[in-house]
Design an enzyme around this catalytic site. Structure first.
Site, PDB file in Angstrom:
ATOM      1  N   HIS A 135       0.824  -1.206   0.000  1.00  0.00           N
ATOM      2  CA  HIS A 135       0.000   0.000   0.000  1.00  0.00           C
ATOM      3  C   HIS A 135       0.860   1.258   0.000  1.00  0.00           C
ATOM      4  O   HIS A 135       0.606   2.196  -0.749  1.00  0.00           O
ATOM      5  CB  HIS A 135      -0.917   0.009   1.235  1.00  0.00           C
ATOM      6  CG  HIS A 135      -2.179  -0.738   0.995  1.00  0.00           C
ATOM      7  ND1 HIS A 135      -3.111  -0.341   0.051  1.00  0.00           N
ATOM      8  CD2 HIS A 135      -2.670  -1.864   1.549  1.00  0.00           C
ATOM      9  CE1 HIS A 135      -4.121  -1.199   0.046  1.00  0.00           C
ATOM     10  NE2 HIS A 135      -3.863  -2.133   0.942  1.00  0.00           N
ATOM     11  N   LEU A 191       3.843   1.690  -1.081  1.00  0.00           N
ATOM     12  CA  LEU A 191       4.577   1.909  -2.338  1.00  0.00           C
ATOM     13  C   LEU A 191       3.695   2.550  -3.404  1.00  0.00           C
ATOM     14  O   LEU A 191       4.180   3.180  -4.329  1.00  0.00           O
ATOM     15  CB  LEU A 191       5.134   0.590  -2.859  1.00  0.00           C
ATOM     16  CG  LEU A 191       6.350   0.044  -2.101  1.00  0.00           C
ATOM     17  CD1 LEU A 191       6.736  -1.311  -2.663  1.00  0.00           C
ATOM     18  CD2 LEU A 191       7.540   0.997  -2.248  1.00  0.00           C
ATOM     19  N   ARG A 192       2.411   2.332  -3.272  1.00  0.00           N
ATOM     20  CA  ARG A 192       1.482   2.823  -4.290  1.00  0.00           C
ATOM     21  C   ARG A 192       1.522   4.345  -4.455  1.00  0.00           C
ATOM     22  O   ARG A 192       1.560   4.834  -5.575  1.00  0.00           O
ATOM     23  CB  ARG A 192       0.054   2.425  -3.946  1.00  0.00           C
ATOM     24  CG  ARG A 192      -0.254   1.031  -4.360  1.00  0.00           C
ATOM     25  CD  ARG A 192      -1.573   1.014  -5.069  1.00  0.00           C
ATOM     26  NE  ARG A 192      -1.534   0.106  -6.176  1.00  0.00           N
ATOM     27  CZ  ARG A 192      -2.567  -0.632  -6.559  1.00  0.00           C
ATOM     28  NH1 ARG A 192      -3.690  -0.525  -5.901  1.00  0.00           N
ATOM     29  NH2 ARG A 192      -2.473  -1.428  -7.587  1.00  0.00           N
ATOM     30  N   ARG A 224       1.843 -18.841 -19.468  1.00  0.00           N
ATOM     31  CA  ARG A 224       2.837 -17.808 -19.805  1.00  0.00           C
ATOM     32  C   ARG A 224       4.252 -18.263 -19.426  1.00  0.00           C
ATOM     33  O   ARG A 224       5.209 -18.038 -20.177  1.00  0.00           O
ATOM     34  CB  ARG A 224       2.524 -16.500 -19.086  1.00  0.00           C
ATOM     35  CG  ARG A 224       1.534 -15.672 -19.826  1.00  0.00           C
ATOM     36  CD  ARG A 224       1.328 -14.322 -19.195  1.00  0.00           C
ATOM     37  NE  ARG A 224       0.209 -13.657 -19.850  1.00  0.00           N
ATOM     38  CZ  ARG A 224       0.299 -13.078 -21.046  1.00  0.00           C
ATOM     39  NH1 ARG A 224       1.445 -13.035 -21.674  1.00  0.00           N
ATOM     40  NH2 ARG A 224      -0.760 -12.524 -21.595  1.00  0.00           N
ATOM     41  N   ASN A 225       4.359 -18.860 -18.246  1.00  0.00           N
ATOM     42  CA  ASN A 225       5.666 -19.412 -17.859  1.00  0.00           C
ATOM     43  C   ASN A 225       6.175 -20.377 -18.919  1.00  0.00           C
ATOM     44  O   ASN A 225       7.325 -20.334 -19.337  1.00  0.00           O
ATOM     45  CB  ASN A 225       5.553 -20.177 -16.539  1.00  0.00           C
ATOM     46  CG  ASN A 225       5.620 -19.255 -15.329  1.00  0.00           C
ATOM     47  OD1 ASN A 225       5.864 -18.061 -15.473  1.00  0.00           O
ATOM     48  ND2 ASN A 225       5.390 -19.810 -14.152  1.00  0.00           N
ATOM     49  N   ALA A 226       5.260 -21.282 -19.330  1.00  0.00           N
ATOM     50  CA  ALA A 226       5.661 -22.310 -20.293  1.00  0.00           C
ATOM     51  C   ALA A 226       6.107 -21.665 -21.601  1.00  0.00           C
ATOM     52  O   ALA A 226       7.133 -22.042 -22.183  1.00  0.00           O
ATOM     53  CB  ALA A 226       4.494 -23.261 -20.524  1.00  0.00           C
ATOM     54  N   ARG A 229       7.278 -18.744 -22.013  1.00  0.00           N
ATOM     55  CA  ARG A 229       8.528 -18.023 -21.780  1.00  0.00           C
ATOM     56  C   ARG A 229       9.731 -18.978 -21.783  1.00  0.00           C
ATOM     57  O   ARG A 229      10.811 -18.646 -22.251  1.00  0.00           O
ATOM     58  CB  ARG A 229       8.468 -17.290 -20.443  1.00  0.00           C
ATOM     59  CG  ARG A 229       9.629 -16.346 -20.239  1.00  0.00           C
ATOM     60  CD  ARG A 229       9.629 -15.786 -18.845  1.00  0.00           C
ATOM     61  NE  ARG A 229       8.552 -14.833 -18.622  1.00  0.00           N
ATOM     62  CZ  ARG A 229       8.164 -14.437 -17.405  1.00  0.00           C
ATOM     63  NH1 ARG A 229       8.743 -14.943 -16.336  1.00  0.00           N
ATOM     64  NH2 ARG A 229       7.206 -13.561 -17.263  1.00  0.00           N
ATOM     65  N   GLY A 269       9.851 -11.972 -15.128  1.00  0.00           N
ATOM     66  CA  GLY A 269       9.111 -12.057 -13.871  1.00  0.00           C
ATOM     67  C   GLY A 269       9.910 -11.850 -12.587  1.00  0.00           C
ATOM     68  O   GLY A 269      11.144 -11.900 -12.587  1.00  0.00           O
ATOM     69  N   LEU A 312       6.568 -14.211  -8.440  1.00  0.00           N
ATOM     70  CA  LEU A 312       5.348 -14.270  -7.620  1.00  0.00           C
ATOM     71  C   LEU A 312       4.233 -15.063  -8.300  1.00  0.00           C
ATOM     72  O   LEU A 312       3.278 -15.485  -7.658  1.00  0.00           O
ATOM     73  CB  LEU A 312       4.835 -12.854  -7.329  1.00  0.00           C
ATOM     74  CG  LEU A 312       5.612 -12.087  -6.265  1.00  0.00           C
ATOM     75  CD1 LEU A 312       5.102 -10.656  -6.157  1.00  0.00           C
ATOM     76  CD2 LEU A 312       5.503 -12.776  -4.917  1.00  0.00           C
TER      77      LEU A 312
END
Ligand code: ATP
Ligand code: MG
Length: 456
Positions: free
Chosen positions: A244, A246-247, A356-358, A360, A419, A422
């Protein structure tokens, strides 16, 4: 000092052995007294009182009343009795017990005591009754002694003794086992709940009013759970608060960036770079907030019917589009009808993260395969969504860690492949909240195989 479990178990065993020994002793005594002795003890006073009553009834009501009384006696006590006069004649008109009746009656009249004659099944007992100082009548009764003989006879008696010992020992051991196992079961259930993530579990109130090591252990467990609860809560709050906080500076940075562009600052390349970094930071904070919410313990995903086949198709199509520009493909290898209850957006983003990982990590020119199927053997029913790529996979030693926050396998971090680490943490937590499981293994022939299992 509290009496410890050691002392209790010691005393328990000792008492049990004493009880078993006592039971054995009693059983032996009960089964080895000669049957004649027991039969005579059994009905001595009963017979005397019946004899007097019979004579009194005869006196008052005559032979018919007496016969009725004796019939009633036989019905209620199974003692078949007759009243004889001193010459051996039956007064009541009932059938005289056979065999040694006359002999026993004569003996009873002579001695004034209860006399008895017994064979294997019946004891014939006689009791004389004196009326005004003269022995006028004798009551002769046949008492069945089958059960008593049974007790005395070898095999039955042995069985009975054994049974007495077994039952006493079983009762004592049951008590001990309950004493030890009950608190352990409570503690085990609490430990399991804690391991599953229920940090609010405590055993204090369920341990009853014990004052021993188990109670101490329960108290230590509660202290540990309390500490864990406090630590984890603090950590979650920290994560949420940092995200919060950092926002706001990030928002101000974006405003400043916009102003700088409007004022036509010369170095657009630097501004572009700042904008890119601000976007990444924004994405990171969004992910952090998401994770903080999922981890908060209060996150309750929606429970709408979600068509998983739709999600898989949409994600695969989007990813295929992006993959194509980088010389890779995404293909749906198998699909099925599957509707689960859950949050469509969360589930969509979970599948998307894995795909997406795959994309990448898969090598150039290879295909990422996505599939879903009903798990044929699972009870209750499960649906598996799997994603398999043809990249370098993950070293076996690192596999258990890829679902932890900010964990990235060595070269992924070095190469700066995008990435922050996370994605899979959020996937894991999302699927968990939907009652499912996530696993990752290196597929035979290379590449990572990630499976999401959902109840449905
Ligand atoms: N298909 C894959 N093949 C090889 N390694 C993978 C694959 N998927 C994940 N990993 C490894 O697991 C790590 C953690 O994945 P995760 O999705 O959590 O983070 P990320 O993709 O690096 O970042 P983010 O998803 O937050 O943008 C990755 O950094 C990568 O090292
Ligand atoms: Mg990722």
């Amino acid at each position: 000092m509290v009496p410890g479990v050691f002392l209790k178990i010691l005393l328990w065993f000792w008492t049990s052995l004493v009880l078993v020994a006592l039971a054995l002793e009693l059983a032996i005594t009960a089964t080895t007294t000669p049957v004649e002795v027991r039969v005579s003890r059994f009905s001595e006073s009963v017979l005397t009182s019946h004899a007097h009553e019979a004579v009194a009834i005869l006196d008052r009501g005559g032979p018919r009343k007496l016969a009725r009384f004796l019939d009633e006696l036989e019905r209620t006590t199974r003692i078949h009795a007759v009243l004889l006069d001193p010459d051996g004649y039956d007064v009541s008109g009932r059938t005289v017990p056979p065999k040694p009746v006359a002999m026993v009656a004569a003996r009873a009249l002579a001695s004034g005591q209860t006399e008895m004659e017994a064979d294997g099944h019946t004891a014939v007992k006689a009791r004389a009754v004196a009326v005004s100082g003269e022995r006028r009548y004798v009551l002769v009764a046949a008492v069945p002694i089958g059960l008593m003989r049974l007790l005395h006879d070898g095999l039955y008696a042995q069985g009975l003794r054994l049974l007495a010992v077994l039952l006493t020992a079983a009762a004592a051991c049951y008590g001990l086992a309950r004493y030890v196992v009950r608190p352990l079961a409570t503690l085990r259930a609490a430990t399991r709940a804690l391991a599953k993530g229920d940090l609010s579990v405590r055993v204090g109130s369920t341990m009853g009013r014990r004052t021993d090591e188990f109670m101490e252990l329960g108290r230590d467990f509660d202290r540990m759970a309390e500490r864990l609860d406090a630590l984890v809560t603090a950590e979650r709050r920290l994560l949420r608060d940092i995200s919060h906080e950092l926002r706001s500076p990030l928002a101000r940075l974006n405003v400043a960036l916009g102003l700088a562009r409007q004022q036509g600052s010369e170095d657009q390349a630097v501004l572009d770079r700042i904008e890119r970094e601000a976007e990444r930071l924004n994405a990171l904070i969004a992910q952090l907030l998401m994770l903080a919410w999922l981890e908060s313990g209060t996150a309750a995903p929606a429970r709408k019917p979600v068509d998983l086949a739709d999600i898989v198709r949409e994600v695969a199509e989007d990813a295929a589009f992006e993959a194509k520009s980088r010389g890779r493909e995404v293909d749906i290898a198998e699909t099925c009808d599957a509707v689960v209850l859950g949050d469509p957006e969360l589930l969509h983003s979970a599948v998307e993260n894995v795909v997406r990982n795959a994309v990448r990590h898969t090598r150039e020119g290879t295909v990422v395969a996505v599939g879903m199927r009903h798990d044929a053997h699972a009870v209750p029913a499960r649906i598996r969504i799997w994603v398999r790529d043809h990249g370098g996979g993950v070293p076996d030693a690192a596999l258990p860690y890829i679902f932890q926050p900010f964990y990235r396998v060595g070269d992924a971090r070095d190469r700066g492949t995008g990435g922050v680490g996370l994605g899979l943490t959020i996937v894991h937590r999302t699927i968990q909240l939907h009652g499912g499981t996530v696993s990752a293994v290196n597929a035979p022939g290379g590449g990572l195989l990630v499976e999401l299992g959902l109840p449905g």
